[in-house]
Motif scaffolding. Sequence first.
Motif, PDB file in Angstrom:
ATOM      1  N   ILE A  64       8.076  82.457 -74.720  1.00 57.66           N
ATOM      2  CA  ILE A  64       6.592  81.599 -74.608  1.00 57.66           C
ATOM      3  C   ILE A  64       6.404  81.332 -73.191  1.00 57.66           C
ATOM      4  CG2 ILE A  64       5.366  79.642 -75.142  1.00 57.66           C
ATOM      5  CD1 ILE A  64       5.401  81.614 -77.446  1.00 57.66           C
ATOM      6  N   GLN A  65       5.463  81.616 -72.449  1.00 53.74           N
ATOM      7  CA  GLN A  65       5.141  81.149 -71.026  1.00 53.74           C
ATOM      8  C   GLN A  65       4.363  79.914 -71.107  1.00 53.74           C
ATOM      9  OE1 GLN A  65       3.087  83.821 -68.523  1.00 53.74           O
ATOM     10  NE2 GLN A  65       4.527  83.602 -66.654  1.00 53.74           N
ATOM     11  N   LEU A  66       4.588  78.969 -70.541  1.00 52.16           N
ATOM     12  CA  LEU A  66       3.591  77.948 -70.476  1.00 52.16           C
ATOM     13  C   LEU A  66       3.169  78.046 -68.816  1.00 52.16           C
ATOM     14  CD1 LEU A  66       5.690  74.841 -72.026  1.00 52.16           C
ATOM     15  CD2 LEU A  66       3.759  76.359 -73.250  1.00 52.16           C
ATOM     16  N   LEU A  67       2.026  77.850 -68.681  1.00 46.51           N
ATOM     17  CA  LEU A  67       1.354  78.034 -67.117  1.00 46.51           C
ATOM     18  C   LEU A  67       0.317  76.797 -67.130  1.00 46.51           C
ATOM     19  CD1 LEU A  67       0.003  81.503 -68.134  1.00 46.51           C
ATOM     20  CD2 LEU A  67       1.649  80.967 -66.282  1.00 46.51           C
ATOM     21  N   ALA A  68       0.711  76.021 -66.162  1.00 39.83           N
ATOM     22  CA  ALA A  68      -0.101  74.799 -66.002  1.00 39.83           C
ATOM     23  C   ALA A  68      -0.818  75.306 -64.234  1.00 39.83           C
ATOM     24  CB  ALA A  68       0.879  73.734 -65.789  1.00 39.83           C
ATOM     25  N   PRO A  69      -1.689  74.641 -64.074  1.00 41.63           N
ATOM     26  CA  PRO A  69      -2.651  74.934 -62.771  1.00 41.63           C
ATOM     27  C   PRO A  69      -1.983  74.075 -61.689  1.00 41.63           C
ATOM     28  CG  PRO A  69      -3.819  73.602 -64.195  1.00 41.63           C
ATOM     29  CD  PRO A  69      -2.843  73.948 -65.229  1.00 41.63           C
ATOM     30  N   LEU A  70      -1.709  74.667 -60.445  1.00 46.64           N
ATOM     31  CA  LEU A  70      -1.556  74.145 -59.315  1.00 46.64           C
ATOM     32  C   LEU A  70      -2.666  73.344 -58.664  1.00 46.64           C
ATOM     33  CD1 LEU A  70       1.020  76.416 -57.499  1.00 46.64           C
ATOM     34  CD2 LEU A  70       1.501  74.442 -58.820  1.00 46.64           C
TER      35      LEU A  70
END
Length: 149
Positions: A64-70
């Motif tokens: 599972i890849q968690l992606l948070a914006p920069l």
Amino acid sequence: MTTPLVPDHLLLTIDHVGIAVPDLDDALEFYATTFGLHSVHEEVNEEQGVREAMLAVGDSDTRIQLLAPLSEESTIAKFIARNGQGIQQLAYRVADIEAVSAILRERGVRLLYDAPKRGTSDSRVNFVHPKDAGGVLVELVEPAPSASH
């Protein structure tokens, strides 16, 4: 005459499911306390505009890849603003991203990049346009040669 399917040896497995989250630390805590999933890799990908974590699922190498914006300008920030937190993409592992890309292009499928870009852990990635994949953002992932999959 029907078009043959992409050869099985090129689409190897589901590599990961990408989930857009507003705050990576909060999401990591949630997945750990709720599902017992823990990060096995974290990095910042400036080009993609994300801080990300890969969470191991059981004894498999599916993640599972968690992606948070920069930043608010990143694709993930725009996704969250439009759709809210949730599944952003489905990624398939491939052995040869150029071969798969060429086959898909021959079939009229649009890819987002002319050439693969750097993904997690120095993998090579490209994306199928969601309008050409039933509304799903499909990622193609060719792991780096040194990756243990």
